[in-house]
Write an enzyme that holds these catalytic residues in place. Structure first.
Site, short mmCIF file in Angstrom:
data_model
loop_
_atom_site.label_atom_id
_atom_site.label_comp_id
_atom_site.label_asym_id
_atom_site.label_seq_id
_atom_site.Cartn_x
_atom_site.Cartn_y
_atom_site.Cartn_z
N GLU A 84 0.84 -1.20 0.00
CA GLU A 84 0.00 0.00 0.00
C GLU A 84 0.87 1.25 0.00
OE1 GLU A 84 -3.25 2.39 2.73
OE2 GLU A 84 -2.98 0.25 3.03
N LYS A 219 -10.12 -14.69 16.38
CA LYS A 219 -10.03 -14.16 15.02
C LYS A 219 -11.27 -13.33 14.64
CE LYS A 219 -6.86 -17.72 13.34
NZ LYS A 219 -6.59 -18.34 14.64
N ASP A 293 0.27 -14.66 13.11
CA ASP A 293 -0.92 -15.26 12.51
C ASP A 293 -1.74 -14.15 11.87
OD1 ASP A 293 -3.24 -16.55 11.83
OD2 ASP A 293 -3.48 -17.58 13.75
N HIS A 383 -2.17 9.66 -1.08
CA HIS A 383 -2.39 8.35 -1.67
C HIS A 383 -2.26 8.40 -3.19
CE1 HIS A 383 -3.66 7.05 2.28
NE2 HIS A 383 -3.74 5.83 1.81
#
Length: 779
Positions: A84, A219, A293, A383
């Site tokens: 990104e 999660k 993870d 951006h």
């Protein structure tokens, strides 16, 4: 070829290469990037199954950030794995502002990992009796945990009863491991021992149990985890001086706090769990870099961010209540990840608290920087600028002025003394075209499309100006990206197929190809092109412009006579280059031309286009037509070989009335961005699909093909010989297959998102041409 992945359960280089060969055969692609990998297969047991290769994610360095925390009291540079644009730059800017003000204070508050089994009982009374019994068995539970791991400590077991179901939230400390596997094993042992203990008590015996009843928040972002903690609970705070806010962040403390208040209100209305700005970006980037993870990014990125002013300073605080991290186990032992953990001073035993504080510190730096960008209007601009490899000064509408046009017109007209006196943009003549629209889907910040211009000038030949059109082209990769955006909402099959094959279609380098066509000096081609007054090809500005004569539609019908006229016109071009395709390709002016076998290799894409269009538009592509197209796709490997053995030439490859006009009784063809080499029948097939009509007869088709063949043969003895030696109608049948499989399938799938008014007639006519060919021998 078997559909079973080979070498299952085998962790060796030979097994990896066997899988890679299988994948190449199955997918029809070289997968050159997977040929080598820095990972040893034998070291990946427990990390991945069916290992075939590795992918690289760019790692950028953010910081340095000065820490004054419990476990971190030095200056840290963070490796952020991301694709990104602007992320690393923004985190570094925040780190610079915080460091200039004395750094960031960090502290780990607790470390917890949870697992929450659920037990089902005969009734709610049995569940309640079990709960009361369980409260007296704490020693039994701790004993079971010690049997599984010496690093895991049971903190609490919280019962939550709902009717006959009892959820047990088991809370553990897991030292330097993230702890999911530890707690799973410990909880299973607890569950097994508890059910054994009450096995003979019918009034308290569970009738069923699950190791995880979804209460743990594993999660997932959950309010329970936000309050009670899951993973490492860590906080960070900074005091940023006014001069750092104004000098580095380009705003003021007051503006920051005001923006913060507004965004908190928005978060409350949205029902956000916690409140944050951008912490998940740092969490994800550091997780990828250090072998955490990645599935835990969702919960680990939950945060509570606050800002206030204190005198002249800005005080910002961040809490990460659910940061699931570890420095031993899992992916932390992989070589790249281990190196980066070592760089951070966090590898192995004793590193988890330091790592958690580093994540919190950089997350706070990014939140501060991002909020500054939002309140100061920098967010979108940053951006746009950093999302590309370099800053591009794109053309804007005001740039189509005398200063830009003068050198182009002077060169294009061959009059170096030509002087432009005025340029006026007029109303649009027609739509920008499909490729321009597709390019704009991917990149809307630049000028593209058709712009009518009324241009006045003084010229040596006495002319005073002309009515022109500036065709400002999208880049080929933008067209490919626009199609990808269009297909991304068309389901995973089509989306994935385009991502796999779209970059090797005729759209690639379309922006350069058309300009190259207009540079050609062959009279036979120039007679077919509109008059070109100038070309601009500026790679630095990504500006590709054709100044051409304005061609109003004469409104004439596309009857047999006009179709004959168009076939004769393009036939002259076909005859000039017939059999010279290798010469054209070697010259390189067509730029990217997909290899002939690519058509067959990309069958996955063509089939996905057909299936999607048939499902969405059954009135256009019913079961019979769908099956015809899928049959053409399935048989592509055979017929494409025969097609590309035919004599080939330069073809327009988009030869239809949408790109044709009549100038002083002469056919003119524009929009050459898809030009390529192929059999001459390809252009004839497309023209007939658009003009012949769904009731065309076999005799009429034969006559059109004869008109085209005679036009091609009349150019030269070489062309006449090649035409005479070619089964012309067989070439037509094969070219029809290519048109159906590629262009018609693309039109049909695209029509599900953007209506093409011409398509129903074209589909009906194309299938009429197909039916005619099926009645012939060998059809």
């Amino acid at each position: 070829m078997s559909d079973v992945i080979p070498g299952r359960g085998q962790y060796s280089e030979e097994a990896r290469r066997q899988r890679l060969r299988w994948l190449r055969e199955r997918g029809g692609t070289a997968l050159a990037s997977l040929e080598s990998t820095g990972l040893a297969a034998r070291n990946l047991v427990g990390n991945v199954e069916n290992f075939v290769g590795s992918v690289e994610v760019p790692v950028g360095l953010a910081g340095p950030l000065l820490f004054a925390g419990d476990a971190v009291r030095d200056s840290v540079v963070a490796p952020l794995a991301t694709t990104e644009g602007a992320l690393v730059a923004s985190a570094s800017r925040g780190a610079r502002a915080l460091t200039a003000s004395g750094g960031v204070v960090t502290k780990v508050l607790s470390q917890r990992m949870t697992r929450a089994p659920v037990l089902e009982f005969d009734d709610l009374n049995a569940a309640h009796r079990f709960t009361c019994w369980l409260r007296e068995r704490r020693g039994l539970l701790e004993e079971q945990v010690r049997m599984v791991s010496r690093h895991t400590r049971l903190i609490d077991v919280e019962p939550y009863q709902i009717g006959r179901y009892l959820h047990l939230r088991c809370v553990f400390e897991t030292a330097d491991a993230a702890g999911q596997n530890m707690t799973t094993a410990a909880t299973w042992q607890i569950l097994r021992r508890l059910t054994e203990a009450v096995a003979d008590d019918a009034g308290m015996r569970p009738v069923n149990s699950l190791l995880e009843g979804n209460l743990s928040g594993d999660k997932k972002t959950a309010v329970t985890s936000l309050l009670a903690g899951r993973g490492t609970r860590v906080t960070a705070e900074c005091r940023v001086r006014r001069d750092a806010v104004t000098g580095v962040l380009k705003t003021t403390p007051e503006a920051m706090v005001k923006g913060h208040v507004a965004t908190v209100l928005g978060a409350q209305q949205a029902g956000m769990v916690g409140y944050g700005v951008n912490a998940a970006n740092i969490v994800a980037a550091l997780f990828l870099a250090t072998g955490q993870d990645v599935a835990c990014v969702h919960e680990s990125g939950a945060s509570i961010f606050s800002m206030e002013t204190d005198g002249d300073d800005l005080v910002a605080t961040l809490l990460l209540p659910n940061l699931v991290v570890g420095t031993v186990g899992g992916g932390t032992a992989l070589p790249h990840q281990r190196d980066l953990l070592t760089l951070l001073g966090c590898a192995g035993t004793g590193g988890a608290r330091r790592f958690a504080e580093i994540v919190a510190g950089f997350a706070l730096a990014l939140d501060v920087s991002t909020m500054a960008a939002v309140v100061s209007g920098q967010f979108a601009a940053a951006h746009q600028r950093l999302g590309r490899a370099r800053r591009v000064d794109w053309l804007q509408p005001g740039d189509l002025d005398a200063a830009l046009l003068q050198p182009l017109l002077a060169q294009g007209t061959g009059d170096p003394r030509l002087h432009v006196t005025r340029v006026t943009q007029g109303p649009g003549l027609r739509g920008d075209g499909i490729t321009s629209e597709l390019g704009a889907l991917a990149e809307r910040r630049k000028l593209t499309g058709l712009y009518p211009l009324s241009v006045g000038w003084h010229a040596a030949d006495g002319s005073t100006g002309a009515e022109l059109v500036a065709k400002v082209k999208s880049r080929g990769d933008e067209i490919v990206g626009g199609v990808a955006k269009l297909f991304s909402v068309c389901g995973p099959e089509l989306d994935a197929a385009w991502q796999r094959w779209g970059a090797d279609t005729v759209f690639t380098d379309a922006h350069r190809r058309e300009l190259a066509v207009y540079r050609r000096e062959e009279p036979v081609l120039k007679d077919l092109l509109p008059r070109c007054y100038g070309l601009l090809e500026d790679e630095e500005r990504e500006a590709y412009v054709i100044l051409m004569e304005r061609l109003p539609d004469d409104g004439g019908p596309w009857n047999a006579a006009r179709t004959d006229q168009a076939l004769r016109a393009v036939g002259a071009v076909h005859g000039h280059w017939l059999g010279r395709d290798q010469e054209v390709l070697a010259e390189g002016w067509l730029h990217h031309v997909p290899d002939p076998p690519q058509l067959a290799k990309a069958r996955e894409l063509w089939a996905a286009l057909v299936r999607h269009a048939a499902a969405e538009l059954p009135e256009l592509l019913g079961a019979h037509r769908r099956d015809v197209l899928l049959g053409v796709v399935e048989d592509a490997e055979r017929w494409t070989q025969e097609l590309h053995a035919m004599p080939r030439t330069l073809v327009h490859n988009d030869f239809n009335p949408r790109n044709l006009a009549v100038r002083e009784g002469r056919i003119v063809a524009y929009d050459w961005e898809l030009a390529t080499v192929g059999p001459p029948q390809r252009d004839a097939v497309e023209l007939l699909a658009f003009t012949a009509g769904p009731h065309v007869t076999a005799a009429e088709v034969d006559r059109f093909l004869d008109v085209h063949a005679r036009a091609v043969a009349s150019v030269s003895p070489r062309a006449a010989r090649l035409v005479a030696d070619t089964d012309w109608r067989r070439g037509h049948r094969l070219a029809l297959r290519e048109f159906l499989m590629t262009r018609l399938a693309l039109y049909a799938a695209g029509n599900t998102q953007r209506e093409f008014a011409f398509l129903p007639q074209v589909v009906a006519t194309a299938f009429r041409l197909w039916d005619i060919e099926q009645t012939r021998d060998g059809g």
